[in-house]
Design an enzyme around this catalytic site. Structure first.
Site, mmCIF file in Angstrom:
data_model
loop_
_atom_site.group_PDB
_atom_site.id
_atom_site.type_symbol
_atom_site.label_atom_id
_atom_site.label_comp_id
_atom_site.label_asym_id
_atom_site.label_seq_id
_atom_site.Cartn_x
_atom_site.Cartn_y
_atom_site.Cartn_z
ATOM 1 N N SER A 53 30.625 47.122 44.768
ATOM 2 C CA SER A 53 31.140 46.336 44.119
ATOM 3 C C SER A 53 31.567 46.019 45.221
ATOM 4 O O SER A 53 31.936 44.400 45.351
ATOM 5 C CB SER A 53 32.284 46.688 43.283
ATOM 6 O OG SER A 53 33.290 47.688 43.995
ATOM 7 N N ASP A 83 42.958 43.516 43.599
ATOM 8 C CA ASP A 83 43.137 44.356 42.013
ATOM 9 C C ASP A 83 43.552 45.001 43.039
ATOM 10 O O ASP A 83 43.756 45.886 43.676
ATOM 11 C CB ASP A 83 41.938 44.487 40.972
ATOM 12 C CG ASP A 83 40.663 44.932 41.857
ATOM 13 O OD1 ASP A 83 40.637 45.332 42.575
ATOM 14 O OD2 ASP A 83 39.425 44.992 41.274
ATOM 15 N N HIS A 98 39.912 46.703 45.257
ATOM 16 C CA HIS A 98 39.185 45.782 46.045
ATOM 17 C C HIS A 98 39.833 44.734 46.790
ATOM 18 O O HIS A 98 41.253 44.533 46.492
ATOM 19 C CB HIS A 98 38.128 44.564 45.598
ATOM 20 C CG HIS A 98 37.178 45.461 44.292
ATOM 21 N ND1 HIS A 98 38.008 45.778 42.713
ATOM 22 C CD2 HIS A 98 35.761 45.960 44.439
ATOM 23 C CE1 HIS A 98 36.663 46.368 42.265
ATOM 24 N NE2 HIS A 98 35.865 47.066 42.981
#
Length: 365
Positions: A44, A339, A342
């Protein structure tokens, strides 16, 4: 005082001015001339939206993700704006944003300058990608092979080979293998000690990089693990009092340190592999120390929060839990994390700046 006109002197002056002007018109960086494209593999931290096109819950193609991206578009990037690889692509002079390979709308021209094959939530351990129905690194290599066939069909074999061999490659994965897999699910823990699991992961790394080089990669940048114990979600799940005690969990970060040391040894070993008398360049990119420095010196970077995410409570929200109904901090640039896992666009930019010297070395002849 009499001034004397000299055509010879005037010609010399004009020549000097023209030379100076020619230098002033040179681009600030010649990196673009040394990289034909950019190809990204991993999780990610470098996935611009491939997960949008597969059946998985690990997605970020909805508000508030992307609120600071151009036109406020939630592209699938797990942040409020751009990621480090976007800044890198722009710096190299290839493109402003690295698109996801699985986007069916990409043109051949867009494909030719590079894409990301990364998938949020994945890792080097095949089990990690299996847990979330994600694109494992092995499958990402398969997609890269498919990519080359598509480009070859459009522009020919020789031009495709030139693009592939002169491109820059970035690999960023491994955190999920430990955080989401080994330390969260008992399957691997029953079979491997932590050092043994590291060796297992590094075997997968070896296989992946060797496969990448066999497909033509010559300039590879490989990111190490961040201080995993400083991720807000890890703090929340492992702190004695997660609301008030928000310090990094040293144990998880120490695992990252040990792994990174082993990883560097593995990359040095792989550096010695020669394919068809071509010596590929593999560069370790340290994100652990810059990451930790920012967390320990947040005010230096105008961060007011370095252990909570901007989205929701900042304790655990990520992906579906960070959604249109979530509270969002007024200014994401004040937060290290978007978040609970991340970084924000600003933090990603700082990470890019930290690895920029490694990028320069990678592209240097």
């Amino acid at each position: 005082m009499v001034s004397v006109f000299s055509p010879k002197k005037q010609f010399c002056s004009i020549s000097i001015i023209l030379v100076l002007l020619s230098f002033s018109l040179l681009p600030e960086s010649s990196a673009a001339e040394k990289a034909s494209a950019i190809f990204i593999f991993g999780d990610s931290t470098v996935d611009p939206g491939n997960n949008n096109f597969i059946p998985t819950i690990f997605r970020a193609n909805f508000i508030p993700y992307g609120i600071d991206f151009p036109n406020h578009v939630p592209t699938g990037r797990f942040t409020n704006g751009k990621m480090s690889t976007d800044f890198l692509a722009s710096y190299v002079g290839i493109k402003e944003f690295v698109p996801p390979y699985l986007d069916p709308s990409l043109s051949i021209d867009e494909l030719m300058t590079g894409v990301s094959f990364a998938s949020a939530g994945t890792g080097f351990d095949p089990l990690t990608s299996h847990l979330g129905n994600l694109i494992g690194v092995g499958k990402q290599l398969e997609y890269f092979n498919e990519y080359q066939k598509r480009i070859e069909y459009a522009i020919g074999k020789e031009k495709t080979k030139e693009i592939v061999e002169n491109a820059v490659y970035i690999v960023s994965a491994g955190t999920n293998d430990f955080v989401l897999n080994y330390f969260s699910i008992p399957i691997r823990k029953h079979k491997y000690t932590i050092p043994a699991y590291m060796d297992f992961i590094l075997f997968q790394v070896h296989q992946f990089i060797q496969g990448l080089m066999e497909q033509g990669a010559r300039k590879i940048g490989f990111l190490g693990l961040p201080p995993m114990g400083c991720l807000p979600a890890v703090i929340t799940l492992n702190s004695v009092i997660p609301i008030s005690h928000r310090g990094c969990i040293d144990f998880f970060s120490s695992v990252a340190i040990q792994y990174n040391q082993k990883l560097q040894m593995k990359l040095n070993e792989l550096q010695m592999i020669r394919l068809s008398d071509i010596h590929p360049k593999i560069v370790y990119m340290d994100v652990f120390n810059p990451f930790l420095h920012i967390i320990n010196n947040g005010q230096e970077y105008n961060f007011t929060d370095v252990n909570l995410g901007c989205c929701g409570t900042g304790l655990l929200e990520t992906s579906l839990l960070c959604n249109q109904g979530s509270y969002v901090c007024p200014d994401a640039s004040k937060f290290m994390f978007w978040d609970s896992i991340h970084p924000t666009e600003k933090a990603y930019y700082l990470m890019f700046k930290a690895v920029q010297p490694a990028v320069d070395y990678l592209l240097k002849d």
